[in-house]
Scaffold this active site. Structure first.
Site, PDB file in Angstrom:
ATOM      1  N   HIS A  33      -2.142  -8.455   9.533  1.00 36.65           N
ATOM      2  CA  HIS A  33      -1.539  -6.990   9.795  1.00 36.65           C
ATOM      3  C   HIS A  33      -2.373  -6.160   8.857  1.00 36.65           C
ATOM      4  O   HIS A  33      -3.059  -5.755   7.820  1.00 36.65           O
ATOM      5  CB  HIS A  33      -0.305  -7.073   8.127  1.00 36.65           C
ATOM      6  CG  HIS A  33       0.409  -8.018   8.382  1.00 36.65           C
ATOM      7  ND1 HIS A  33       0.034  -9.561   7.961  1.00 36.65           N
ATOM      8  CD2 HIS A  33       2.085  -8.725   8.748  1.00 36.65           C
ATOM      9  CE1 HIS A  33       1.110 -10.215   8.522  1.00 36.65           C
ATOM     10  NE2 HIS A  33       1.851 -10.072   8.064  1.00 36.65           N
ATOM     11  N   HIS A  73       1.499  -8.750   2.201  1.00 33.05           N
ATOM     12  CA  HIS A  73       0.885  -8.404   4.046  1.00 33.05           C
ATOM     13  C   HIS A  73      -0.618  -7.738   4.336  1.00 33.05           C
ATOM     14  O   HIS A  73      -0.686  -8.135   5.393  1.00 33.05           O
ATOM     15  CB  HIS A  73       2.287  -7.982   4.869  1.00 33.05           C
ATOM     16  CG  HIS A  73       2.774  -7.338   4.172  1.00 33.05           C
ATOM     17  ND1 HIS A  73       3.950  -6.932   4.175  1.00 33.05           N
ATOM     18  CD2 HIS A  73       2.312  -5.885   5.619  1.00 33.05           C
ATOM     19  CE1 HIS A  73       4.094  -5.582   3.859  1.00 33.05           C
ATOM     20  NE2 HIS A  73       3.547  -4.821   4.943  1.00 33.05           N
ATOM     21  N   GLY A 122       3.711 -11.487  -1.936  1.00 34.51           N
ATOM     22  CA  GLY A 122       4.037 -11.445  -0.074  1.00 34.51           C
ATOM     23  C   GLY A 122       5.304 -11.759  -0.708  1.00 34.51           C
ATOM     24  O   GLY A 122       5.797 -11.070   0.578  1.00 34.51           O
ATOM     25  N   PRO A 123       6.035 -12.814  -1.030  1.00 30.29           N
ATOM     26  CA  PRO A 123       7.767 -12.187  -0.699  1.00 30.29           C
ATOM     27  C   PRO A 123       7.898 -10.953  -1.404  1.00 30.29           C
ATOM     28  O   PRO A 123       7.894 -10.441  -2.411  1.00 30.29           O
ATOM     29  CB  PRO A 123       7.973 -13.291  -2.188  1.00 30.29           C
ATOM     30  CG  PRO A 123       6.608 -14.396  -1.832  1.00 30.29           C
ATOM     31  CD  PRO A 123       6.343 -13.542  -1.972  1.00 30.29           C
ATOM     32  N   LEU A 124       8.373 -10.582  -0.824  1.00 27.67           N
ATOM     33  CA  LEU A 124       8.434  -9.164  -1.004  1.00 27.67           C
ATOM     34  C   LEU A 124       9.671  -8.535  -1.766  1.00 27.67           C
ATOM     35  O   LEU A 124      10.673  -9.489  -2.442  1.00 27.67           O
ATOM     36  CB  LEU A 124       9.421  -7.872   0.666  1.00 27.67           C
ATOM     37  CG  LEU A 124       8.115  -8.269   2.089  1.00 27.67           C
ATOM     38  CD1 LEU A 124       8.979  -7.300   2.849  1.00 27.67           C
ATOM     39  CD2 LEU A 124       7.143  -7.399   1.529  1.00 27.67           C
ATOM     40  N   ASN A 190       6.685   4.475   5.388  1.00 31.29           N
ATOM     41  CA  ASN A 190       6.313   4.749   6.768  1.00 31.29           C
ATOM     42  C   ASN A 190       7.658   4.557   8.181  1.00 31.29           C
ATOM     43  O   ASN A 190       7.441   4.536   9.498  1.00 31.29           O
ATOM     44  CB  ASN A 190       5.570   3.649   6.763  1.00 31.29           C
ATOM     45  CG  ASN A 190       5.250   1.875   6.974  1.00 31.29           C
ATOM     46  OD1 ASN A 190       6.974   1.667   7.012  1.00 31.29           O
ATOM     47  ND2 ASN A 190       4.892   2.044   6.530  1.00 31.29           N
ATOM     48  N   ILE A 192       8.890   2.046   9.035  1.00 25.56           N
ATOM     49  CA  ILE A 192       8.299   0.878   9.949  1.00 25.56           C
ATOM     50  C   ILE A 192       8.733  -0.381   9.344  1.00 25.56           C
ATOM     51  O   ILE A 192       8.381  -0.817   8.002  1.00 25.56           O
ATOM     52  CB  ILE A 192       7.430   1.076  10.684  1.00 25.56           C
ATOM     53  CG1 ILE A 192       6.846   1.550  11.944  1.00 25.56           C
ATOM     54  CG2 ILE A 192       6.939  -0.605  11.194  1.00 25.56           C
ATOM     55  CD1 ILE A 192       8.247   1.316  12.565  1.00 25.56           C
ATOM     56  N   HIS A 267       2.024  -3.583  12.622  1.00 20.73           N
ATOM     57  CA  HIS A 267       2.731  -4.096  11.283  1.00 20.73           C
ATOM     58  C   HIS A 267       2.096  -5.621  11.694  1.00 20.73           C
ATOM     59  O   HIS A 267       1.058  -5.848  10.469  1.00 20.73           O
ATOM     60  CB  HIS A 267       3.989  -4.280  11.261  1.00 20.73           C
ATOM     61  CG  HIS A 267       4.472  -5.365   9.939  1.00 20.73           C
ATOM     62  ND1 HIS A 267       4.332  -5.032   8.590  1.00 20.73           N
ATOM     63  CD2 HIS A 267       4.693  -6.958  10.187  1.00 20.73           C
ATOM     64  CE1 HIS A 267       5.148  -6.296   7.967  1.00 20.73           C
ATOM     65  NE2 HIS A 267       4.862  -7.040   9.053  1.00 20.73           N
ATOM     66  N   GLU A 411      19.007 -11.609 -12.878  1.00 20.01           N
ATOM     67  CA  GLU A 411      17.976 -13.197 -12.668  1.00 20.01           C
ATOM     68  C   GLU A 411      16.898 -13.583 -12.005  1.00 20.01           C
ATOM     69  O   GLU A 411      15.549 -13.420 -11.857  1.00 20.01           O
ATOM     70  CB  GLU A 411      19.090 -14.126 -12.631  1.00 20.01           C
ATOM     71  CG  GLU A 411      20.250 -15.386 -13.188  1.00 20.01           C
ATOM     72  CD  GLU A 411      21.931 -13.310 -12.972  1.00 20.01           C
ATOM     73  OE1 GLU A 411      20.856 -13.261 -12.311  1.00 20.01           O
ATOM     74  OE2 GLU A 411      22.498 -13.981 -13.365  1.00 20.01           O
ATOM     75  N   ASP A 469      34.206 -23.811 -17.302  1.00 20.81           N
ATOM     76  CA  ASP A 469      34.241 -22.706 -16.116  1.00 20.81           C
ATOM     77  C   ASP A 469      33.833 -23.398 -14.807  1.00 20.81           C
ATOM     78  O   ASP A 469      33.847 -22.523 -14.119  1.00 20.81           O
ATOM     79  CB  ASP A 469      32.754 -22.118 -16.635  1.00 20.81           C
ATOM     80  CG  ASP A 469      32.376 -20.606 -17.573  1.00 20.81           C
ATOM     81  OD1 ASP A 469      33.594 -19.889 -17.916  1.00 20.81           O
ATOM     82  OD2 ASP A 469      31.732 -20.561 -18.142  1.00 20.81           O
ATOM     83  N   HIS A 473      29.787 -22.877 -11.796  1.00 19.52           N
ATOM     84  CA  HIS A 473      28.880 -22.886 -12.941  1.00 19.52           C
ATOM     85  C   HIS A 473      28.070 -24.073 -13.754  1.00 19.52           C
ATOM     86  O   HIS A 473      27.827 -24.046 -14.125  1.00 19.52           O
ATOM     87  CB  HIS A 473      29.747 -22.020 -14.825  1.00 19.52           C
ATOM     88  CG  HIS A 473      30.081 -20.717 -14.399  1.00 19.52           C
ATOM     89  ND1 HIS A 473      30.465 -19.777 -12.852  1.00 19.52           N
ATOM     90  CD2 HIS A 473      29.684 -19.514 -14.979  1.00 19.52           C
ATOM     91  CE1 HIS A 473      31.068 -18.770 -13.764  1.00 19.52           C
ATOM     92  NE2 HIS A 473      29.851 -18.822 -14.876  1.00 19.52           N
ATOM     93  N   ARG A 519      24.733 -27.206 -23.259  1.00 22.54           N
ATOM     94  CA  ARG A 519      26.068 -26.610 -24.305  1.00 22.54           C
ATOM     95  C   ARG A 519      26.334 -27.433 -25.546  1.00 22.54           C
ATOM     96  O   ARG A 519      26.836 -26.094 -26.096  1.00 22.54           O
ATOM     97  CB  ARG A 519      26.528 -25.596 -23.025  1.00 22.54           C
ATOM     98  CG  ARG A 519      28.216 -24.813 -23.944  1.00 22.54           C
ATOM     99  CD  ARG A 519      29.272 -24.494 -22.948  1.00 22.54           C
ATOM    100  NE  ARG A 519      30.104 -23.892 -23.347  1.00 22.54           N
ATOM    101  CZ  ARG A 519      31.080 -24.386 -23.523  1.00 22.54           C
ATOM    102  NH1 ARG A 519      31.726 -25.354 -22.935  1.00 22.54           N
ATOM    103  NH2 ARG A 519      31.858 -22.803 -24.529  1.00 22.54           N
TER     104      ARG A 519
END
Ligand SMILES: Cc1ncc(C[n+]2csc(CCOP(=O)(O)OP(=O)(O)O)c2C)c(N)n1
Ligand SMILES: [Mg+2]
Length: 670
Positions: A33, A73, A122-124, A190, A192, A267, A411, A469, A473, A519
């Site tokens: 990139h 990236h 990396g995982p945005l 940007n 893009i 990119h 979470e 639940d 759940h 629980r």
């Protein structure tokens, strides 16, 4: 922005050298990139040479400023800066090896793999949340040990993709609420992403959104090449003490490539030889030289990398003279306990009845003084998941040393913030939610596992035994799917004493530990001494008398995990009454058991003895250890927990029945 605006002074040449590397790295790899690094080279230059305090002669200096490239990236930009400044051990050859097998410059930045990289990105979006974790850890250390010990900023670059991802929304919301003033984010606006112009799917007013979260926001406009303007904005943001800051910087991906500026092509595609030559000519770089770094530019960056040395040395002196609990400071930074911490773990007597979420909470509270990095909280389930820390304050601007973190119903954000807290150093985060919602944090759990982030998950309500639940759940496939995750230490204790042993393992180890907790109340079935068997992942809890040679003398092995071990113990008595000889194995952790050699595994699970696994969850994967399973390969049902358990066959009588069936089937085969 005009192409002719390029100056020729040293700084400008230095910035263009970064741009050259950002083009050459992906071009040599035929992959990567280039565009984002090219556009953000001036920003990186300002951060590394004017703004950030770090010392290349001591890159782990605890009070250094931190940098996170959330848009991972653009890694070639980070590698270029680490090499040029000498922050770590990257050489120009390493940069040339970008994205190659065995290189120190993998596709996306990996902490512990490349020195100077603070988090794996990396995982945005996750890097945005990691930054919030850094801010919490910094503030905790500052609150507890004073600003003489800890007082620094974290800088985060994030792109459109990061701000589109939900995890960034969750984390930004919490960061604003907590008023984490030492955080400075730069949004690379940007327009893009991979699909094209952001108009395709994105029309948020990011500035307004962050303002609404309580952030200090400044849109500095189309100034990506104006170093002084960028620096001034960064300094204004750093001066804001009661809110995190977002600087919105309009940039032009791929600039100044004539063909590819402002295109999605820039990119994720090497620009190609011809285009690189033309672009280098525009930048005043030798058009046919690859990885061009002239000596004066390198010296300039190396000197910049040493700017922080006097600051670090002054810090060392201050620390030595500081009247703080130095043992606690060291324990915080290593994420370990102080001498003798293990003795603080509680014990329970046989026959006590206690839910493992409760015994886990008791362990946490018992360790708070002696494991000073511990901070805990739930995703709005703090009381439910045993993640309460009493008497140590709630993390807020007014109580910066507060150790209770209310993560809110977030979470994924919680998981990524925990990674940031751990990888900043100084805190050992414990985060709780219902086990079924581990799915919502899974992206962060994966990064914790890849990057050895020392975090503890308190995942409670761990089976259909949670009751009314109902199926939404009740976890079914979660144990199997998380057991498939490399490096995640998953432990499902059978009772309170195993729970304490699990805490001991979690504190002693590196990397993430997931505690899978009930629980409902469970009877205490092993002594604290027996529970030490948990360290091996599986151990014999009970066995019929007179078993000299397991292979010859045993009729059946019953393996239970968590709340099901009790039913195996009950079934043993029933089967023994019929003259069968039975072993009960508690197997709280496949991942720990897998560390044993074959012989040691064979000692616990003799391969020639019929084996039944009993677990209130999917059978998936159990064929690795057992001949048959009493499992649940469908979704659960809403009713009282003990009723659901009984209907699905989790009783001593049914376990005994299933064992008899297994033996009959195997007999039939003979
Ligand atoms: C969670 C996640 N989803 C998808 C991707 C694949 N991906 C990598 S970069 C990118 C687009 C990024 O756009 P932006 O953040 O604006 O980066 P820019 O092109 O401007 O550098 C996508 C979808 C990813 N890395 N992480
Ligand atoms: Mg973008």
């Amino acid at each position: 922005m005009s192409v002719t605006s390029v100056d020729t002074d040293l700084e400008q040449r230095a910035i263009n050298v970064i741009r050259g590397l950002c083009m050459d790295g992906p071009e040599a790899a035929k992959n990567g990139h280039p565009g984002t690094g090219m556009a953000l080279a001036p920003l990186a230059h300002v951060l590394w040479t004017r703004v950030m305090n770090y010392d290349t002669s001591c890159i782990d200096w605890p009070d250094r400023d931190r940098f996170i490239l959330s848009n991972g990236h653009a890694s070639i930009l980070l590698y270029s800066m680490l090499y040029l400044t000498g922050n770590g051990d990257l050489t120009l050859d390493d940069v040339k090896q970008f994205r190659q097998w065995g290189s120190k410059t993998p596709g996306h930045p990996e902490v512990h793999h490349t020195k100077g990289v603070e988090v794996t990105t990396g995982p945005l979006g996750q890097g945005v949340a990691n930054g919030i974790g850094f801010g919490i850890a910094e503030r905790y250390l500052r609150g507890r040990f004073s600003a003489d010990a800890c007082d620094h900023h974290t800088f985060v670059i994030c792109g459109d993709g990061c701000l589109e991802e939900g995890v960034s929304h969750e984390a930004a919301s919490l960061g604003g609420h907590l008023k984490l003033g030492r955080l400075v984010y730069i949004y690379d606006d940007n327009h893009i992403t991979i699909d094209g112009d952001t108009d395709l799917s994105y029309s948020d007013d990011a500035g307004k959104r962050f303002e609404a979260y309580g952030w200090h926001v400044e849109n500095i406009g189309d100034v990506a090449n104006e170093t002084d303007t960028i620096e001034a904005a960064l300094r204004r943001a750093m001066a804001v003490d009661d809110a995190p800051s977002l600087i919105i910087l309009r940039s032009h991906i791929g600039w100044p490539s004539p063909k590819y500026t402002d295109t999605e092509y820039a990119h994720g595609n090497p620009l190609g030889e011809d285009e690189i030559r033309v672009t280098k000519e525009i930048l005043g770089l030798p058009p046919d030289e690859h990885f061009y770094v002239p000596d004066d530019v390198l010296s300039f960056y190396r000197e910049a990398g040493e700017r922080g040395r006097p600051l670090r040395e002054a810090w060392e002196k201050r620390m030595a003279a500081l009247d703080i609990d130095h043992a606690a400071w060291d324990a915080c930074l290593t994420g370990r306990g102080m001498n003798g911490w293990e003795s603080k773990l509680p014990t329970w007597s046989l026959g006590d009845k206690v839910a493992t979420r409760k015994s886990s909470g008791a362990c946490l509270q018992a360790l708070v003084d002696d494991v000073p990095g511990l901070m805990a909280g739930g995703a709005d389930l703090t009381g439910n998941t045993g993640t309460v820390i009493k008497d140590n304050g709630v993390q807020t601007p007014d109580v910066p040393e507060g150790r209770q973190v209310y993560f809110g119903v977030r979470e994924h954000g919680m998981g990524s913030i925990m990674n940031g807290m751990a990888l900043h150093g100084g805190t050992l985060p414990v985060g709780g939610t219902f086990f079924v919602f581990s799915d919502y944090m899974r992206g962060a759990v994966r990064i914790a596992s890849i990057s050895d982030a020392k975090v503890i998950y308190s995942w409670t309500h761990d089976s259909v035994g949670l009751g009314q639940d109902g199926p939404t759940h009740q976890p079914i496939e979660h144990l199997a799917s998380l057991r498939a995750m490399p490096k995640l230490r998953l432990i499902r204790p059978a009772d309170a004493n195993e729970c304490a042993a699990a805490w001991q393992v979690a504190i002693e180890s590196n990397g993430p530990t997931a505690l899978i907790l009930t629980r409902q109340d469970l009877p205490v079935i092993v002594t604290p001494e027996q529970a030490q068997g948990l360290r091996n992942g599986a151990y014999v809890v009970a066995e019929s008398d007179d078993v000299a040679d397991p292979s010859d003398d045993l009729d059946v092995v019953l393996i239970g995990t968590g709340s099901e071990v009790q039913h195996c113990v009950g079934a043993k008595a029933l089967l023994e009454a019929e003259g069968l000889r039975v072993r009960v194995v508690s197997m709280p952790s496949w991942s720990l058991f897998e560390l044993l050699d074959d012989d040691a595994q064979e000692d616990v699970l003799p391969s020639d003895v019929p084996t039944l696994a009993v677990e209130a969850a999917s059978s998936f994967g159990w064929d690795r250890w057992a001949d048959d399973t009493l499992s649940i390969d469908h979704f659960g049902a809403s009713a009282q927990g003990d009723v659901v358990m009984e209907k699905f066959g989790y009783t001593a009588a049914n376990v005994a029945d299933r064992a008899r069936q297994l033996l009959a089937e195997l007999d039939g085969e003979d």
